[in-house]
Design an enzyme around this catalytic site. Structure first.
Site, short mmCIF file in Angstrom:
data_model
loop_
_atom_site.label_atom_id
_atom_site.label_comp_id
_atom_site.label_asym_id
_atom_site.label_seq_id
_atom_site.Cartn_x
_atom_site.Cartn_y
_atom_site.Cartn_z
N LYS A 133 54.22 63.12 68.39
CA LYS A 133 53.59 63.03 67.07
C LYS A 133 52.08 62.87 67.09
O LYS A 133 51.53 62.20 67.95
CB LYS A 133 54.18 61.84 66.31
N TYR B 117 33.17 36.45 23.95
CA TYR B 117 33.74 36.16 25.27
C TYR B 117 35.08 35.46 25.14
O TYR B 117 35.26 34.57 24.30
CB TYR B 117 32.79 35.26 26.09
N ASN C 22 28.24 32.63 29.75
CA ASN C 22 28.69 33.91 29.20
C ASN C 22 27.70 35.04 29.48
O ASN C 22 28.08 36.12 29.90
CB ASN C 22 28.95 33.79 27.70
N HIS D 282 49.63 77.80 43.33
CA HIS D 282 51.03 77.33 43.44
C HIS D 282 51.41 77.04 44.90
O HIS D 282 52.58 77.07 45.25
CB HIS D 282 52.02 78.36 42.87
N GLN E 109 37.52 36.88 32.72
CA GLN E 109 37.38 36.48 34.12
C GLN E 109 38.25 37.38 35.02
O GLN E 109 37.99 37.50 36.22
CB GLN E 109 37.77 35.01 34.28
N SER F 153 37.84 30.30 39.85
CA SER F 153 37.53 31.70 40.19
C SER F 153 36.60 31.82 41.39
O SER F 153 36.25 32.92 41.81
CB SER F 153 36.91 32.40 38.98
N GLU G 236 46.46 60.15 54.93
CA GLU G 236 47.52 59.65 54.04
C GLU G 236 47.06 58.40 53.28
O GLU G 236 47.35 58.23 52.10
CB GLU G 236 48.77 59.33 54.86
N1 ARG Z 1 33.98 32.29 35.52
C1 ARG Z 1 33.78 32.83 34.22
C2 ARG Z 1 34.08 34.31 34.18
O1 ARG Z 1 34.20 34.89 35.20
C3 ARG Z 1 32.37 32.60 33.81
C4 ARG Z 1 32.15 32.53 32.34
C5 ARG Z 1 32.73 31.29 31.80
N2 ARG Z 1 32.42 31.12 30.46
C6 ARG Z 1 33.13 30.32 29.66
N3 ARG Z 1 32.79 30.26 28.42
N4 ARG Z 1 34.14 29.64 30.10
O2 ARG Z 1 34.23 34.91 33.14
#
Ligand code: ARG
Length: 459
Positions: free
Chosen positions: A284, A318, A111, A157, A323, A24, A291
């Site tokens: 134009k 979690y 977390n 309208h 993510q 990520s 838009e």
């Molecule tokens: N990259 C993870 C996220 O965005 C961070 C948390 C990861 N926690 C875990 N228990 N794998 O959520």
């Protein structure tokens, strides 16, 4: 040194595909500033409560400061093998300061770390959006003030309804954008509780001071339940809801600009700065910016939908699903920011064509209600009867090809003998607008009162 932060229990590296779906850092690097701020506050707290030594704390703070400089200089090595922003920072810290880096993650989990970082990012996005909304309101206010008396047709309208002023019309949007700003402010206040210290989900056995970190990071208080702290993303859903509502307002104003700038309406002109030409049709002047603002709501509402679907049905606490909260949220606020700033630019740029708007304000029998009101007030007619007589007058005017104000008195008297010549005084668009003195009405005096109220609120 293991392959990863959690390598102790594993003997084989993750499959490449595992890494591809898990990684990520490409997007959560946008949380770098929040991550560093959280780590600094956490380390300072660990030191204050005696969980880590002053020497380790100093090394950690020095390393975090060095990382901050690397990021500012654009030389921080963001590495995919460290998966996300949290582990990238920790891995770099270890390279810079050695084993003391390993103490930073005491009483913390990714977390609560990600819950904190993301919450801080969304909090800032709400503040930014509210600020941009105020800038937009100021641009609209300036136009409204210049055009508190400029007549235009008011529509229902999209059919001519009753004359209004351009200032009044713009002030309607100032009200909408004011509510949008207050939605962001409400969301910001509600989310302003610090999840740090929830650790993985259950809290920590260390004597951590969550009140201290909460206040160091600008929160009103720590979150009250550790499980909720790491599982909740409704703060982002709420911010996205506010963004989606705001985007619908932007798209309505954008749509009006698109309509107003057509040669058929010709109510306003956008300068060359906010118009584009055509590669084939030399005549134009396209309102592309309007838009695109009109279209941004698609992405933003899409983000709200995407995150809602990610979150629905997730068991406590979690799950890695979460993510997926970041990309749509980042995209939505990027789109909103562009929409708000582009609209602010257009609001300041547009020039109304007073003559055309005034002419349109008087066409389409827009003062028919005024005629009916005259019959009620002067002749004490029941409104329904007055409505009927006026309908007949409109029919007659249409047949003769004239406006109501040009209808000969004799024609009106043929429908209602008690009508006198002073009825024509209420049949001009200016008189019609000026007569609507009720609180919040379109009379220029009322419009100026609205403008003054907002100027005071925004100063
Ligand atoms: N990259 C993870 C996220 O965005 C961070 C948390 C990861 N926690 C875990 N228990 N794998 O959520």
């Amino acid at each position: 040194e293991g392959q990863s932060m959690w390598g102790g229990r594993f003997s084989v590296k993750p499959a490449e595909l595992m890494q591809a779906i898990n990684v990520s850092i490409g997007f959560d690097k946008r949380l770098a500033a929040q991550d560093l701020a959280g780590s600094k506050a956490h380390a300072a707290m660990l030191e204050a409560v005696g969980v880590i030594s002053p020497a380790d704390a100093a090394a950690i703070q020095g390393g975090l400061a060095a990382i901050e400089r690397e990021m500012a200089d654009g030389v921080f090595p963001f590495r995919e093998e460290f998966e996300d922003i949290h582990m990238n920072v920790e891995a770099r810290l270890r390279e810079l300061i050695g084993p003391a880096a390993g103490r930073l993650h005491t009483a913390r989990s990714r977390n609560d770390q990600v819950a904190l970082d993301f919450r801080m990012w969304v909090r800032e996005a709400c503040e930014r959006s509210a600020g941009q909304l105020q800038a937009l309101q100021r641009a609209l206010l300036a136009q409204a003030e210049a055009h508190a008396d400029t007549l235009m047709p008011g529509f229902t309208h999209l059919q001519p309804a009753q004359p209004v002023t351009f200032g009044h019309h713009l002030m309607a949007y100032v009200e909408m954008f004011g509510r949008d700003a207050s939605r962001f402010a409400d969301a910001r206040d509600r989310m302003n509780e610090c999840p740090l210290g929830a650790a993985a989900l259950a809290g920590s056995p260390f004597p951590i001071d969550r009140h201290r970190t909460a206040s160091a990071l600008g929160f009103d208080r720590p979150t009250a339940n550790s499980m909720d702290s790491v599982a909740a993303r409704d703060f982002a859903l709420e911010a996205l809801s506010a963004a989606a509502i705001c985007a619908t307002h932007l798209s309505r104003l954008a749509e009006e600009i698109v309509i107003w700038t057509t040669p058929q309406f010709g109510f306003v002109r956008l300068s060359d700065a906010f118009s584009t030409g055509s590669s084939i049709m030399p005549q134009k002047r396209n309102p592309d910016a309007a838009e695109l603002v009109r279209a941004k709501v698609g992405r933003i509402l899409g983000a709200l939908t995407a995150l809602s679907v990610v979150m629905k049905g997730l068991p406590m606490t979690y799950s890695k699903d979460m993510q997926e909260d970041k990309v749509p949220t980042f995209e939505a606020f990027d789109a909103l920011e562009l929409g708000l700033t582009a609209m602010t630019g257009m609001a300041a740029d547009l020039t109304p064509n007073r003559e055309r708007m005034a002419a349109a304000a008087g066409s389409g029998f827009s003062t028919a209600t005024d005629l009916a009101d005259w019959l009620v007030r002067r002749l004490n007619m029941p409104f329904r009867d007055a409505h009927h007589v006026t309908g007949a007058a409109v029919k007659r005017a249409e047949a003769l090809g004239v406006d109501l104000s040009q209808l000969p008195l004799a024609e009106l008297q043929a429908l209602e003998p008690r009508v006198t010549a002073d009825i024509f005084e209420v049949l001009t668009p200016a008189a019609s607008a000026a007569s609507r003195m009720s609180y919040g009405g379109t009379a220029p005096e009322q419009v100026r009162a609205q403008i003054k109220r907002w100027k005071d609120l925004l100063s």
